[in-house]
Design an enzyme around this catalytic site. Structure first.
Site, PDB file in Angstrom:
ATOM      1  N   CYS A  35       0.821  -1.211   0.000  1.00 18.62           N
ATOM      2  CA  CYS A  35       0.000   0.000   0.000  1.00 18.62           C
ATOM      3  C   CYS A  35       0.855   1.262   0.000  1.00 18.62           C
ATOM      4  O   CYS A  35       2.027   1.236   0.361  1.00 18.62           O
ATOM      5  CB  CYS A  35      -0.872   0.054   1.258  1.00 18.62           C
ATOM      6  SG  CYS A  35      -2.063  -1.270   1.416  1.00 18.62           S
ATOM      7  N   CYS A  39      -2.872   5.106   2.456  1.00 17.97           N
ATOM      8  CA  CYS A  39      -3.992   4.168   2.305  1.00 17.97           C
ATOM      9  C   CYS A  39      -4.916   4.235   3.519  1.00 17.97           C
ATOM     10  O   CYS A  39      -4.465   4.259   4.665  1.00 17.97           O
ATOM     11  CB  CYS A  39      -3.479   2.731   2.134  1.00 17.97           C
ATOM     12  SG  CYS A  39      -4.803   1.564   1.727  1.00 17.97           S
ATOM     13  N   CYS A  66      -2.498  -2.984  -3.504  1.00 18.74           N
ATOM     14  CA  CYS A  66      -3.797  -2.802  -2.855  1.00 18.74           C
ATOM     15  C   CYS A  66      -4.805  -2.279  -3.885  1.00 18.74           C
ATOM     16  O   CYS A  66      -4.498  -1.380  -4.665  1.00 18.74           O
ATOM     17  CB  CYS A  66      -3.638  -1.786  -1.720  1.00 18.74           C
ATOM     18  SG  CYS A  66      -5.175  -1.281  -0.926  1.00 18.74           S
TER      19      CYS A  66
END
Length: 182
Positions: A35, A39, A66
């Site tokens: 990520c 995030c 992600c």
């Protein structure tokens, strides 16, 4: 990442700080996902987190980007991205070059890479590789006495038969016929 130590990076993750996006990414061992620092997903356990300098490095270690924060799409300018892909292909088209290798290099899925490249160039990365190889083969067939087999191997083909087939599909001539045209 000299100014970024683990404490600074962890702080950026738990506070979802956008300012750190593109400087590093983090991967979560328990989910297999990487990520951006910003995030908005649930904060992972610190012991499950590994930090990387790039998404492509995390992907090379087996992590998937992600789907929520899409760290592999940090580069918003598609033209720059396509130019980067073209440069990689132009540098390495003499060797076996897979979509997987290219996608790891630019840090995005091979499916998205294929769509972006085709949308911007009108051809797939493989078609671009083939075009470069056939263009160079055409030049060599016209300007050198190099054997067809040597040209095929120099351009990354594993067999001269495969090379001849691809060349004929692209030009309408076998390499021998093309050479006789000079």
């Amino acid at each position: 990442m000299s100014f970024l130590n683990e404490e600074v990076m962890w702080d950026a993750v738990i506070h979802c700080q956008e300012a750190y996006d593109g400087l590093f990414c983090y991967a979560v061992k328990s989910t297999g996902i990487c990520c951006k620092p910003s995030c908005k997903s649930r904060i992972p356990l610190k012991e499950n987190v590994t930090f990387y300098s790039s998404v492509s490095a995390a992907m090379a270690d087996g992590y998937r980007p992600c789907k929520r924060c899409r760290p592999n799409l940090l580069q918003s300018n598609e033209e720059e991205l396509v130019q980067s892909i073209k440069q990689l292909i132009e540098r390495d088209y003499h060797h076996t070059l897979t979509l997987e290798q290219i996608s790891l290099h630019v840090g995005m899925s091979k499916y998205h890479l294929q769509r972006v490249f085709k949308r911007n160039t009108g051809m797939s990365p493989l078609e671009y590789v083939t075009k470069l190889r056939v263009d160079e083969a055409s030049t060599r067939l016209q300007t050198t006495e190099q054997t067809i087999t040597d040209i095929a191997h120099d351009l990354g083909y594993t067999s001269s038969a495969h090379f001849s087939n691809v060349f004929r599909q692209q030009t309408g001539y076998t390499p021998s016929e093309y050479r006789m045209r000079r």
